[in-house]
Design a protein around this motif. Structure first.
Motif, mmCIF file in Angstrom:
data_model
loop_
_atom_site.group_PDB
_atom_site.id
_atom_site.type_symbol
_atom_site.label_atom_id
_atom_site.label_comp_id
_atom_site.label_asym_id
_atom_site.label_seq_id
_atom_site.Cartn_x
_atom_site.Cartn_y
_atom_site.Cartn_z
ATOM 1 N N LEU A 282 0.818 -1.205 0.000
ATOM 2 C CA LEU A 282 0.000 0.000 0.000
ATOM 3 C C LEU A 282 0.855 1.261 0.000
ATOM 4 C CD1 LEU A 282 -2.879 -1.013 2.453
ATOM 5 C CD2 LEU A 282 -3.055 -0.605 -0.007
ATOM 6 N N ARG A 283 1.916 1.267 0.799
ATOM 7 C CA ARG A 283 2.770 2.458 0.840
ATOM 8 C C ARG A 283 3.362 2.770 -0.532
ATOM 9 N NH1 ARG A 283 7.142 1.864 3.125
ATOM 10 N NH2 ARG A 283 7.043 -0.236 3.984
ATOM 11 N N SER A 284 3.798 1.743 -1.235
ATOM 12 C CA SER A 284 4.413 1.986 -2.537
ATOM 13 C C SER A 284 3.390 2.495 -3.547
ATOM 14 C CB SER A 284 5.096 0.714 -3.059
ATOM 15 O OG SER A 284 4.202 -0.368 -3.123
ATOM 16 N N PHE A 285 2.120 2.093 -3.408
ATOM 17 C CA PHE A 285 1.089 2.659 -4.264
ATOM 18 C C PHE A 285 0.855 4.125 -3.912
ATOM 19 C CE2 PHE A 285 -0.143 -1.683 -5.437
ATOM 20 C CZ PHE A 285 -0.423 -1.503 -6.777
ATOM 21 N N GLY A 286 1.028 4.480 -2.641
ATOM 22 C CA GLY A 286 0.951 5.888 -2.263
ATOM 23 C C GLY A 286 2.070 6.680 -2.920
ATOM 24 N N TYR A 287 3.321 6.168 -2.829
ATOM 25 C CA TYR A 287 4.446 6.834 -3.487
ATOM 26 C C TYR A 287 4.193 6.972 -4.993
ATOM 27 C CZ TYR A 287 6.941 5.132 0.698
ATOM 28 O OH TYR A 287 7.329 4.843 1.980
ATOM 29 N N ALA A 288 3.862 5.842 -5.607
ATOM 30 C CA ALA A 288 3.696 5.831 -7.068
ATOM 31 C C ALA A 288 2.529 6.707 -7.491
ATOM 32 C CB ALA A 288 3.481 4.402 -7.553
ATOM 33 N N GLY A 289 1.425 6.659 -6.725
ATOM 34 C CA GLY A 289 0.256 7.451 -7.084
ATOM 35 C C GLY A 289 0.525 8.933 -7.043
ATOM 36 N N VAL A 290 1.126 9.393 -5.957
ATOM 37 C CA VAL A 290 1.452 10.818 -5.848
ATOM 38 C C VAL A 290 2.433 11.215 -6.954
ATOM 39 C CG1 VAL A 290 2.555 12.572 -4.410
ATOM 40 C CG2 VAL A 290 0.977 10.925 -3.383
ATOM 41 N N GLY A 291 3.402 10.362 -7.221
ATOM 42 C CA GLY A 291 4.386 10.666 -8.250
ATOM 43 C C GLY A 291 3.782 10.773 -9.629
ATOM 44 N N VAL A 292 2.910 9.837 -9.994
ATOM 45 C CA VAL A 292 2.342 9.870 -11.344
ATOM 46 C C VAL A 292 1.399 11.054 -11.504
ATOM 47 C CG1 VAL A 292 0.335 8.384 -10.887
ATOM 48 C CG2 VAL A 292 1.338 8.433 -13.161
ATOM 49 N N VAL A 293 0.675 11.415 -10.447
ATOM 50 C CA VAL A 293 -0.194 12.594 -10.512
ATOM 51 C C VAL A 293 0.653 13.850 -10.715
ATOM 52 C CG1 VAL A 293 -1.783 14.043 -9.205
ATOM 53 C CG2 VAL A 293 -2.052 11.573 -9.156
ATOM 54 N N ALA A 294 1.757 13.947 -9.978
ATOM 55 C CA ALA A 294 2.624 15.120 -10.092
ATOM 56 C C ALA A 294 3.229 15.228 -11.485
ATOM 57 C CB ALA A 294 3.721 15.061 -9.034
ATOM 58 N N VAL A 295 3.710 14.106 -12.020
ATOM 59 C CA VAL A 295 4.330 14.142 -13.348
ATOM 60 C C VAL A 295 3.300 14.509 -14.406
ATOM 61 C CG1 VAL A 295 5.519 12.774 -15.109
ATOM 62 C CG2 VAL A 295 6.118 12.499 -12.705
ATOM 63 N N ALA A 296 2.084 13.933 -14.303
ATOM 64 C CA ALA A 296 1.029 14.255 -15.267
ATOM 65 C C ALA A 296 0.665 15.736 -15.199
ATOM 66 C CB ALA A 296 -0.207 13.393 -14.999
ATOM 67 N N ALA A 297 0.577 16.293 -13.997
ATOM 68 C CA ALA A 297 0.233 17.709 -13.841
ATOM 69 C C ALA A 297 1.339 18.611 -14.383
ATOM 70 C CB ALA A 297 -0.041 18.022 -12.374
ATOM 71 N N VAL A 298 2.588 18.273 -14.078
ATOM 72 C CA VAL A 298 3.709 19.078 -14.579
ATOM 73 C C VAL A 298 3.756 19.041 -16.103
ATOM 74 C CG1 VAL A 298 6.228 19.221 -14.674
ATOM 75 C CG2 VAL A 298 5.083 18.891 -12.480
ATOM 76 N N GLY A 299 3.534 17.861 -16.671
ATOM 77 C CA GLY A 299 3.507 17.767 -18.122
ATOM 78 C C GLY A 299 2.417 18.626 -18.740
ATOM 79 N N ALA A 300 1.234 18.619 -18.107
ATOM 80 C CA ALA A 300 0.119 19.414 -18.623
ATOM 81 C C ALA A 300 0.360 20.905 -18.461
ATOM 82 C CB ALA A 300 -1.163 19.006 -17.909
ATOM 83 N N LEU A 301 1.049 21.308 -17.394
ATOM 84 C CA LEU A 301 1.244 22.733 -17.104
ATOM 85 C C LEU A 301 2.458 23.333 -17.818
ATOM 86 C CD1 LEU A 301 0.489 22.725 -13.285
ATOM 87 C CD2 LEU A 301 -0.869 23.838 -15.054
ATOM 88 N N LEU A 302 3.457 22.517 -18.111
ATOM 89 C CA LEU A 302 4.676 23.032 -18.748
ATOM 90 C C LEU A 302 4.779 22.644 -20.225
ATOM 91 C CD1 LEU A 302 7.351 22.451 -15.957
ATOM 92 C CD2 LEU A 302 6.312 24.605 -16.638
ATOM 93 N N VAL A 303 4.677 21.365 -20.502
ATOM 94 C CA VAL A 303 4.887 20.894 -21.866
ATOM 95 C C VAL A 303 3.701 21.222 -22.766
ATOM 96 C CG1 VAL A 303 5.405 18.882 -23.299
ATOM 97 C CG2 VAL A 303 6.360 19.054 -20.989
ATOM 98 N N MET A 304 2.473 21.000 -22.257
ATOM 99 C CA MET A 304 1.309 21.224 -23.092
ATOM 100 C C MET A 304 1.178 22.675 -23.564
ATOM 101 S SD MET A 304 -1.269 20.210 -24.744
ATOM 102 C CE MET A 304 -1.405 18.516 -24.240
ATOM 103 N N PRO A 305 1.301 23.700 -22.696
ATOM 104 C CA PRO A 305 1.222 25.081 -23.194
ATOM 105 C C PRO A 305 2.302 25.397 -24.227
ATOM 106 C CG PRO A 305 0.945 25.027 -20.817
ATOM 107 C CD PRO A 305 1.382 23.667 -21.225
ATOM 108 N N ALA A 306 3.508 24.869 -24.021
ATOM 109 C CA ALA A 306 4.573 25.112 -25.000
ATOM 110 C C ALA A 306 4.230 24.477 -26.341
ATOM 111 C CB ALA A 306 5.893 24.556 -24.460
ATOM 112 N N LEU A 307 3.683 23.274 -26.326
ATOM 113 C CA LEU A 307 3.264 22.624 -27.565
ATOM 114 C C LEU A 307 2.173 23.431 -28.256
ATOM 115 C CD1 LEU A 307 3.142 18.874 -26.462
ATOM 116 C CD2 LEU A 307 4.583 19.827 -28.276
ATOM 117 N N LEU A 308 1.220 23.907 -27.482
ATOM 118 C CA LEU A 308 0.135 24.693 -28.062
ATOM 119 C C LEU A 308 0.649 25.994 -28.649
ATOM 120 C CD1 LEU A 308 -2.573 24.135 -25.282
ATOM 121 C CD2 LEU A 308 -2.434 23.023 -27.525
ATOM 122 N N ALA A 309 1.613 26.616 -27.974
ATOM 123 C CA ALA A 309 2.180 27.860 -28.486
ATOM 124 C C ALA A 309 2.892 27.638 -29.819
ATOM 125 C CB ALA A 309 3.139 28.454 -27.457
#
Length: 746
Positions: free
Chosen positions: A302-329
């Motif tokens: 369970l703990r490792s799913f907590g680590y992995a879950g928080v990590g994947v959410v963070a990476v997905a959000a960072v990708g959407a906030l940094l990479v996606m706007p640059a691609l759109l621009a």
């Protein structure tokens, strides 16, 4: 923050993309080693009595038997001359293996309980040394070397915990590959229908790939410093694919609407980051908060799913906030390139009229529309009245898995299974007489077939044979006792036997530790059950605070929590009906058994977090319209009319990534995929479409209530999707933006 992110995307878009490419390459290199660092198992509490017993046995006695070689004579009985010679040679070879300790067999002990009732099969017991990863690798080496035909006289198959773990690890990789093969192409097809443009459809998939690659990199790094379960790869793939698509879908839709409204590319990027970007940040925070609660549990599964879950959410959000706007621009109006034949031109006022009509109907007749749905959801939750919990065993594997077949044969063909015995260890000096008295008493308990000690074997309260020897069950200042029962492992009767053994009168001055599979089950249920209120409390508290910061209301968080509870109960009820009661077991190819407790907690955590994802999407639009002066009914109707399409599209896309794991061969991974996907659809369609507008109608203006001091706090620190005109900094006027903040009309 959002102003700076927007300007970075507009002014340094190509630099951002170049850095992203390098980062992806580095993450890919790091993530490639993830599988070699992850571990199987992780369902036990390391501080429990059963875990402490296993640790003492490992340190003082060379470990419990975790590998069972089931040997069948190719011709005749296992005690025949040819079979005996080959069996003795097999045991001699196994004892030379440095990875094995405590090798014990019928041929070197003559113990009748190590031979099947018909005499055609015999057991060889051994302990594979090392931690979870080394055990898995070493067990596979032994299995590859010795299973199959041995010296022409024996047929050898492998079972036991080490063999089951090895089979599970191999199956996890195979299931993951199949799920990705299904989910990624299907997601692309659905995105083409949603956007009607090849370029626009590929953008969310790109963010999803970034999320998955980044998540594997963080799993590799985590696996170097702590214990991480190998099944987390399934979560990172499903959640990374789903959330990456989810967030990018929101950003791309908002950008296309701004272009359709006449905004310049740069201003469309700015407005997208200011509005949809805020929603992504808040949505990611709610999902991460729900998954972070898994870290309070001591089981590293369970703990490792907590680590992995928080990590994947963070990476997905960072990708959407940094990479996606640059691609759109960089893409600008080319985001609509590759238009599909069925696609309609993008409109700035696009919405989902069906969702608006549904919301209006519900608002006008809340009881008539909501009560029947509530009745259906409560009926779906009714199997919870008979729910029972267990821990994974060999039955989670497909029926043709060798380790599962061996476990079945041990139960059916032998007098009590050594593989599922209770292991008692006394890490203190014990006299011979007290030890004999203790063992005799244990052998008289209901369901006990025999008790084995260094002084002998006991049955029905009497000593019946000499023991296997002090070398196996005695050490200076310590004793080990094996309690073999005739009870079905993990059954209620087997668990009752554990309690009886733990409460039996022990030799004076000693504290026996009781371990084994049934003891581990009891300890796991106690461990998870005792920490569940803390985890639930943290989830409720963080959700309440985040929703208050987003809405400024103390009623909206309570409304969201109640509706989410109903949705979760319905989901868990359906899962209980399927996986415990056996509905569709033939079609899905699994064996019905008690609900796996750790996986149940995991599914609830994921389902709750993702339900808050759509709560944010819907509530943010309703709140914006409410703040602009619309009455309560219009705000809900128009809000759902403009967010319904993106919620339903995102839900189907996210559900697909989870449903793909319904093809898994491991039953608890099927439960993970089907349960998460089902929860997403129930929440996005039933709760958001019907129960939310009904609740808002019944609550009326009180839905936005907050005490005066909290309103003042929210005005200063609260979050909002509404943002100032981003064109103000450039002096370029931005076209009026309609309310269709989240449309995906194509």
């Amino acid at each position: 923050m959002f102003e700076r992110l927007a300007e970075l995307a507009v002014r340094r878009s190509r630099l951002v993309l170049a850095v992203a490419v390098v980062a992806m390459a580095l993450m890919g290199v790091v993530g490639a080693g993830a599988f070699g660092k992850l571990l199987g198992g992780g369902f036990d509490d390391p501080g429990s009595e059963s875990s402490r017993a296993a640790k003492v046995i490992d340190e003082r006695f060379g470990g419990e038997a975790n590998l069972v070689l089931l040997v069948r004579a190719a011709d005749g009985r296992v005690d025949g001359p040819a079979a005996a010679r080959s069996g003795q040679a097999l045991v001699a070879d196994l004892k030379k293996e440095k990875e094995l300790t405590n090798v014990l067999s019928f041929w070197d002990t003559g113990g009748p309980d190590l031979r099947s009732r018909d005499g055609d099969e015999a057991m060889v017991l051994a302990h594979v040394t090392g931690d979870e990863k080394r055990q898995r690798d070493r067990a596979q080496k032994i299995i590859d070397t010795y299973t199959g035909t041995y010296k022409g006289a024996l047929k050898v198959r492998a079972g036991g915990a080490a063999a089951v773990g090895s089979d599970l690890s191999e199956q996890v990789v195979a299931d993951l590959a199949l799920a990705e093969t299904i989910a990624i192409p299907l997601t692309l097809v659905l995105l083409l229908f949603v956007f009607g443009s090849m370029v626009a459809a590929l953008l969310p998939l790109l963010i999803a790939v970034i999320a998955i690659i980044g998540s594997f990199a963080q799993l590799s790094l985590l696996g170097s410093v702590t214990e991480v379960a190998d099944t987390t790869t399934n979560l990172t793939t499903a959640l990374g694919l789903g959330l990456g698509v989810d967030y990018a879908l929101l950003m791309t839709s908002r950008f296309r609407e701004q272009l359709a409204a006449g905004a310049s590319v740069d201003d469309a990027v700015r407005r997208t980051v200011h509005t949809a970007g805020r929603t992504v940040v808040f949505s990611a925070a709610t999902v991460a908060a729900a998954l972070a609660a898994l870290m309070v549990f001591p089981q590293y599964f369970l703990r490792s799913f907590g680590y992995a879950g928080v990590g994947v959410v963070a990476v997905a959000a960072v990708g959407a906030l940094l990479v996606m706007p640059a691609l759109l621009a960089v893409l600008g109006h080319r985001v609509n390139s590759g238009r599909m034949p069925w696609a309609k031109p993008e409109r700035s006022d696009a919405g989902a009229p069906a969702w608006g009509r549904l919301a209006r109907t519900v608002m006008r007749r809340p009881a008539l529309t909501a009560l029947p749905l509530l009745a259906v959801l409560l009926l779906a939750a009714s199997p919870l009245l008979g729910i029972t919990f267990g821990t994974p065993d060999e039955r989670v594997l497909p029926k043709d898995a060798e380790s599962r077949q061996v476990s079945t044969a041990l139960r059916e063909h032998f007098n009590g299974s050594e593989d599922s015995a209770l292991h008692i260890v006394i890490d203190q000096p014990v006299g011979k007489a007290p030890l004999e008295s203790y063992a005799a008493g244990l052998s008289g308990l209901n369901g006990v077939a025999r008790v084995q000690t260094s002084s002998g074997t006991y049955t029905g309260g009497q000593r019946t044979a000499t023991g296997p020897g002090s070398a196996a069950l005695a050490r200076p200042g310590a004793q080990r006792i094996s309690v073999v029962s005739t009870l079905t492992p993990r059954s209620d009767a087997a668990q009752n036997l554990v309690e009886d053994v733990r409460t039996a009168a022990a030799p004076a001055g000693t504290r026996p530790l009781v371990g084994g599979v049934d003891a581990e089950l009891i300890d796991a249920k106690d461990s998870i059950g005792s920490r569940l209120p803390l985890a639930a409390g943290l989830v409720v508290l963080t959700t309440f605070l985040l929703l208050f910061l987003f809405t400024g209301s103390v009623v909206q968080p309570l409304r969201a929590l109640v509706l989410n509870l109903i949705s979760l109960a319905a989901t868990l009820g359906v899962l209980t009906w399927i996986f415990q009661d056996g509905a569709f077991s033939s079609a899905l190819g699994f064996t019905a058994q008690p609900m796996e407790m750790s996986m149940t907690v995991l599914v609830l955590g994921i389902a709750f977090g993702l339900s808050m994802d759509y709560e944010v999407f819907v509530t943010s639009r309703i709140k914006e319209l409410h703040d602009l002066g619309e009455d309560d009914e219009s705000a809900v109707v128009h809000g759902l009319g403009h967010t319904g399409r993106i919620v339903s599209a995102a839900a189907f896309l996210l559900a697909v990534s989870f449903f793909a794991f319904g093809t898994a061969e491991i039953s608890f991974m099927q439960m993970f995929g089907l349960g998460s996907g089902l929860a997403i659809l129930i929440d996005a369609l039933a709760v958001r479409g019907v129960l939310v507008p009904a609740a808002m109608r019944l609550l009326g203006r009180s839905a936005w209530y907050a005490p005066r001091f909290l309103r003042a706090f929210h005005e200063r620190f609260g979050l909002s999707e509404t943002a100032p005109d981003p064109a103000a900094a450039t002096g370029t006027p931005t076209p009026p933006t309609p309310y269709a903040t989240h449309s995906t009309e194509t």
